[in-house]
Design an enzyme around this catalytic site. Structure first.
Site, PDB file in Angstrom:
ATOM      1  N   LYS A  22       0.850  -1.213   0.000  1.00  7.16           N
ATOM      2  CA  LYS A  22       0.000   0.000   0.000  1.00  7.16           C
ATOM      3  C   LYS A  22       0.876   1.249   0.000  1.00  7.16           C
ATOM      4  CE  LYS A  22      -1.731   1.550   4.039  1.00  7.16           C
ATOM      5  NZ  LYS A  22      -1.385   2.948   4.385  1.00  7.16           N
ATOM      6  N   ASN A  23       1.912   1.257   0.850  1.00  6.82           N
ATOM      7  CA  ASN A  23       2.707   2.478   1.037  1.00  6.82           C
ATOM      8  C   ASN A  23       3.739   2.702  -0.053  1.00  6.82           C
ATOM      9  OD1 ASN A  23       1.124   2.972   3.214  1.00  6.82           O
ATOM     10  ND2 ASN A  23       2.635   2.347   4.746  1.00  6.82           N
ATOM     11  N   ARG A  91      -4.704  11.004   4.252  1.00  5.53           N
ATOM     12  CA  ARG A  91      -3.666  12.013   4.300  1.00  5.53           C
ATOM     13  C   ARG A  91      -2.581  11.790   3.254  1.00  5.53           C
ATOM     14  NH1 ARG A  91       0.546  12.052   6.713  1.00  5.53           N
ATOM     15  NH2 ARG A  91       0.182  14.116   7.602  1.00  5.53           N
ATOM     16  N   CYS A 115      -4.583  12.618  12.814  1.00  8.02           N
ATOM     17  CA  CYS A 115      -5.417  11.410  12.789  1.00  8.02           C
ATOM     18  C   CYS A 115      -5.240  10.733  14.141  1.00  8.02           C
ATOM     19  CB  CYS A 115      -4.972  10.496  11.653  1.00  8.02           C
ATOM     20  SG  CYS A 115      -3.371   9.763  11.960  1.00  8.02           S
ATOM     21  N   ARG A 120       0.554  14.572  12.665  1.00  7.38           N
ATOM     22  CA  ARG A 120       0.900  14.332  11.262  1.00  7.38           C
ATOM     23  C   ARG A 120       1.144  15.638  10.490  1.00  7.38           C
ATOM     24  NH1 ARG A 120      -0.929   9.079  10.114  1.00  7.38           N
ATOM     25  NH2 ARG A 120       0.652   9.013   8.485  1.00  7.38           N
ATOM     26  N   PRO A 121       2.068  16.498  10.945  1.00  9.31           N
ATOM     27  CA  PRO A 121       2.324  17.767  10.233  1.00  9.31           C
ATOM     28  C   PRO A 121       2.930  17.524   8.850  1.00  9.31           C
ATOM     29  CG  PRO A 121       4.000  17.380  11.887  1.00  9.31           C
ATOM     30  CD  PRO A 121       2.972  16.305  12.080  1.00  9.31           C
ATOM     31  N   ASP A 123       5.083  20.118   7.601  1.00 10.73           N
ATOM     32  CA  ASP A 123       6.034  21.238   7.513  1.00 10.73           C
ATOM     33  C   ASP A 123       7.295  20.893   6.713  1.00 10.73           C
ATOM     34  OD1 ASP A 123       6.359  19.504   9.846  1.00 10.73           O
ATOM     35  OD2 ASP A 123       8.115  20.718  10.294  1.00 10.73           O
ATOM     36  N   LEU A 124       7.729  19.636   6.776  1.00 14.88           N
ATOM     37  CA  LEU A 124       8.967  19.267   6.068  1.00 14.88           C
ATOM     38  C   LEU A 124       8.728  19.170   4.560  1.00 14.88           C
ATOM     39  CD1 LEU A 124      10.428  16.650   8.577  1.00 14.88           C
ATOM     40  CD2 LEU A 124      11.025  19.074   8.312  1.00 14.88           C
ATOM     41  N   ASP A 303       4.607   0.581  12.043  1.00 12.50           N
ATOM     42  CA  ASP A 303       3.352  -0.039  11.569  1.00 12.50           C
ATOM     43  C   ASP A 303       3.201  -1.477  12.045  1.00 12.50           C
ATOM     44  OD1 ASP A 303       3.393   1.630   8.319  1.00 12.50           O
ATOM     45  OD2 ASP A 303       2.893   2.314  10.339  1.00 12.50           O
ATOM     46  N   VAL A 325       8.160   7.045  16.821  1.00 13.32           N
ATOM     47  CA  VAL A 325       7.835   7.699  15.536  1.00 13.32           C
ATOM     48  C   VAL A 325       6.584   8.566  15.639  1.00 13.32           C
ATOM     49  CG1 VAL A 325       7.253   7.303  13.105  1.00 13.32           C
ATOM     50  CG2 VAL A 325       8.982   5.870  14.218  1.00 13.32           C
ATOM     51  N   ARG A 395      -8.601  -0.297   4.703  1.00 12.53           N
ATOM     52  CA  ARG A 395      -7.719   0.700   4.102  1.00 12.53           C
ATOM     53  C   ARG A 395      -6.366   0.084   3.762  1.00 12.53           C
ATOM     54  NH1 ARG A 395      -7.304   6.341   7.064  1.00 12.53           N
ATOM     55  NH2 ARG A 395      -5.884   6.498   5.302  1.00 12.53           N
TER      56      ARG A 395
HETATM   57  C1  EPZ Z   1       4.247   6.911   6.148  1.00 15.60           C
HETATM   58  O1  EPZ Z   1       3.476   7.945   6.719  1.00 15.60           O
HETATM   59  C2  EPZ Z   1       3.323   5.704   6.071  1.00 15.60           C
HETATM   60  N1  EPZ Z   1       2.185   6.008   5.215  1.00 15.60           N
HETATM   61  C3  EPZ Z   1       2.829   5.340   7.484  1.00 15.60           C
HETATM   62  O2  EPZ Z   1       2.023   4.167   7.365  1.00 15.60           O
HETATM   63  C4  EPZ Z   1       4.050   5.027   8.351  1.00 15.60           C
HETATM   64  O3  EPZ Z   1       3.622   4.745   9.655  1.00 15.60           O
HETATM   65  C5  EPZ Z   1       4.996   6.228   8.355  1.00 15.60           C
HETATM   66  O4  EPZ Z   1       5.358   6.578   6.996  1.00 15.60           O
HETATM   67  C6  EPZ Z   1       6.272   5.948   9.142  1.00 15.60           C
HETATM   68  O5  EPZ Z   1       6.934   4.857   8.598  1.00 15.60           O
HETATM   69  C7  EPZ Z   1       2.349   5.982   3.863  1.00 15.60           C
HETATM   70  O6  EPZ Z   1       3.435   5.738   3.361  1.00 15.60           O
HETATM   71  C8  EPZ Z   1       1.136   6.290   3.027  1.00 15.60           C
HETATM   72  P1  EPZ Z   1       6.338  10.286   8.185  1.00 15.60           P
HETATM   73  P2  EPZ Z   1       4.055   9.459   6.705  1.00 15.60           P
HETATM   74  O7  EPZ Z   1       6.212  11.550   7.417  1.00 15.60           O
HETATM   75  O8  EPZ Z   1       4.829   9.703   5.472  1.00 15.60           O
HETATM   76  C9  EPZ Z   1       6.831  13.598  11.489  1.00 15.60           C
HETATM   77  C10 EPZ Z   1       0.170   2.809   7.733  1.00 15.60           C
HETATM   78  O9  EPZ Z   1      -0.283   2.290   8.769  1.00 15.60           O
HETATM   79  N2  EPZ Z   1       6.708  14.578  10.393  1.00 15.60           N
HETATM   80  O10 EPZ Z   1       7.538   9.426   7.974  1.00 15.60           O
HETATM   81  O11 EPZ Z   1       2.945  10.378   7.033  1.00 15.60           O
HETATM   82  C11 EPZ Z   1       5.506  12.921  11.789  1.00 15.60           C
HETATM   83  O12 EPZ Z   1       4.753  13.711  12.684  1.00 15.60           O
HETATM   84  C12 EPZ Z   1       0.647   4.240   7.769  1.00 15.60           C
HETATM   85  O13 EPZ Z   1       0.275   2.227   6.623  1.00 15.60           O
HETATM   86  C13 EPZ Z   1       6.973  15.904  10.640  1.00 15.60           C
HETATM   87  O14 EPZ Z   1       7.276  16.281  11.777  1.00 15.60           O
HETATM   88  O15 EPZ Z   1       5.040   9.395   7.959  1.00 15.60           O
HETATM   89  C14 EPZ Z   1       5.921  11.612  12.412  1.00 15.60           C
HETATM   90  O16 EPZ Z   1       6.170  11.837  13.794  1.00 15.60           O
HETATM   91  C15 EPZ Z   1       0.443   4.887   9.130  1.00 15.60           C
HETATM   92  N3  EPZ Z   1       6.852  16.799   9.622  1.00 15.60           N
HETATM   93  C16 EPZ Z   1       7.253  11.305  11.725  1.00 15.60           C
HETATM   94  O17 EPZ Z   1       7.665  12.511  11.075  1.00 15.60           O
HETATM   95  C17 EPZ Z   1       6.510  16.412   8.353  1.00 15.60           C
HETATM   96  O18 EPZ Z   1       6.446  17.282   7.452  1.00 15.60           O
HETATM   97  C18 EPZ Z   1       7.156  10.225  10.667  1.00 15.60           C
HETATM   98  O19 EPZ Z   1       6.175  10.635   9.742  1.00 15.60           O
HETATM   99  C19 EPZ Z   1       6.259  15.049   8.115  1.00 15.60           C
HETATM  100  C20 EPZ Z   1       6.368  14.148   9.139  1.00 15.60           C
END
Ligand code: EPZ
Length: 426
Positions: A22-23, A91, A115, A120-121, A123-124, A303, A325, A395
């Site tokens: 999925k991801n 998202r 969520c 889930r910001p 900003d990056l 996950d 995380v 999902r």
């Molecule tokens: C991806 O989400 C996955 N989703 C998530 O899977 C997975 O848990 C996550 O990566 C971590 O491995 C998809 O790929 C569609 P992140 P993502 O940006 O990209 C912080 C599932 O169950 N952050 O790596 O949203 C954030 O708050 C889902 O299949 C910022 O601070 O995750 C978090 O603490 C759930 N600023 C950390 O980084 C940003 O701009 C990791 O988030 C972006 C993220």
């Protein structure tokens, strides 16, 4: 709302095949907007994929599907706005921002918002686009980005965000000059997106390492690509075999992608055998206590944290899981307690005191991985469990109930009407 009913206590035995990840499918589908035509194979049949397809159509792409193959065609101009209802529903919709910014010179995407598992910001993501020359403004819950032409930049990610790495990488493919992403996410799904884009003529090096270099090119050519198998789905079914003390072989998996999870299953004293594209687990005892810390890849995947907590709830001794995380990813602990688990939450740590037996109960799924965890616990519990919130599971897990049934699980899907009707029985 559809629910699951599970009669627990039976060891699972047999083989189960994983679908495409999925991801990986979600970012690759978004990336398909960067070229005129893309054919994507082994796309899983999931609610989130259907949402992404709806989104691609909403911005003007022509999308056709033939079982697990999806054809995306977007030769003409695209709409730069993503519909609010779709982004709020999933998202990962935010991943179309990079491609739309490049294709349209601007993009307006609703802020995805938080969520069940955290704020889930994004900003990056925005920091990367700004570094590449985009003007960003946030008004009335929408992010507006505009950039007649993006240029290469040096971007450091404070957190190795999967989504931010993917969004920036997609935008950088067609920017002018070189972009370097430092502290990039190294997940296999990021590598899969890079491989997909490179198959269309992008020039991305270093995906899978903390430093990714992208040399912008003028355009990407049509391509066809096969998605990698879903490592999280694979881990879920391995744990299903372990928690029921059965014997399960998971096919269509890349063992290398699950090194951290397999290492922990070994530490739990479970017998795990790896082949080229399959993994077998055999369990005839309770899991031994372990310490787990979720980390960005190649660390233990967040996950898999919830499913593993279910396993340890029935393990021996006391285990500890640290969730580093996401800030709020222990909601399933409360539901597991309703089944008799002994878990206490101390900040970002869950202390799990293994019990010899769980008892079936009515429990609620709050996100897809928590839902899977509750199903696994119910499969091992004595008696019947009702799991509400099946829509979360759908999902991320295609044909979840039927795959488990093929392994011998006593599981059925029913809707509320039947549940209410059963309450009217004389
Ligand atoms: C991806 O989400 C996955 N989703 C998530 O899977 C997975 O848990 C996550 O990566 C971590 O491995 C998809 O790929 C569609 P992140 P993502 O940006 O990209 C912080 C599932 O169950 N952050 O790596 O949203 C954030 O708050 C889902 O299949 C910022 O601070 O995750 C978090 O603490 C759930 N600023 C950390 O980084 C940003 O701009 C990791 O988030 C972006 C993220």
């Amino acid at each position: 709302m559809k629910n699951l009913v599970i009669w627990g206590g039976r060891p699972l035995r047999g083989e189960v095949r994983c679908d495409g990840a999925k991801n990986a499918a979600l970012p690759v589908l978004a990336g398909a907007l960067l070229m005129e035509n893309a054919t994507i194979y082994e796309v899983p049949d999931l609610a989130d994929v259907r949402t992404m397809v709806e989104l691609l159509r909403a911005v003007g792409a022509d999308v056709k599907q033939d079982r697990d193959t999806i054809y995306v065609s977007s030769p003409g101009p695209l709409m730069y706005e993503a519909p609010y209802d779709l982004v709020r529903k999933m998202r990962a919709s935010f991943l179309v921002m990079g491609p739309l910014l490049v294709r349209c010179g601007k993009a307006s995407i609703p802020l995805p918002g938080g969520c069940a598992i955290g704020q889930r910001p994004v900003d990056l993501h925005l920091k990367g686009f700004q570094a590449m020359g985009a003007h960003i403004s946030i008004e009335k819950g929408y992010v507006h980005a505009s950039a007649p032409k993006l240029h290469g930049a040096q971007i450091y990610l404070d957190v190795p965000s999967v989504g931010a790495t993917e969004n920036i990488m997609m935008a950088a493919c067609l920017a002018h000059g070189e972009t370097v992403i430092d502290n990039a996410a190294q997940e296999p799904e990021v590598v899969d997106l890079a491989n997909f884009l490179n198959s269309a003529g992008a020039r991305i090096k270093g995906a899978g390492t903390p430093r990714i270099r992208i040399d912008g090119v003028k355009e990407l050519r049509d391509t066809a690509y096969t998605i990698i198998p879903d490592r999280i789905e694979a881990a879920t079914y391995l744990i299903a075999g372990a928690i029921t003390q059965g014997n399960v072989t998971v096919d269509n998996v890349i063992p290398l992608h699950l090194k951290s999870v397999l290492a922990k299953l070994h530490e739990c004293g479970l017998e795990v055998t790896e082949w080229n594209k399959s993994i077998e687990i055999s369990a005839s005892c309770r899991a031994k206590p372990v310490k787990i810390k979720t980390l960005p890849y190649p660390g233990f995947p967040t996950d898999v944290q919830a499913p593993f907590m279910s396993l340890l709830s029935l393990g021996e001794g006391t285990s500890i899981i640290s969730e580093t995380v996401f800030e709020n990813r222990f909601a399933h602990a409360e539901e597991l307690r309703r089944m008799g688990a002994k878990i206490r939450i101390e900040g970002s740590n869950a202390v799990i005191e293994g019990v010899p037996q769980l008892t079936g109960a009515t429990v609620q799924a709050t996100d897809l991985r928590a839902g899977a965890a509750l199903c696994l616990a119910a499969l091992a519990a004595q008696g019947v469990s009702y799991i509400t919130g099946l829509e979360h599971l759908e999902r991320g897990y295609a044909n979840f109930a039927s795959k488990l049934r093929d392994l011998g699980a006593r599981i059925a899907v029913f809707d509320e009407a039947i549940e209410q009707a059963s309450g009217f029985a004389p």
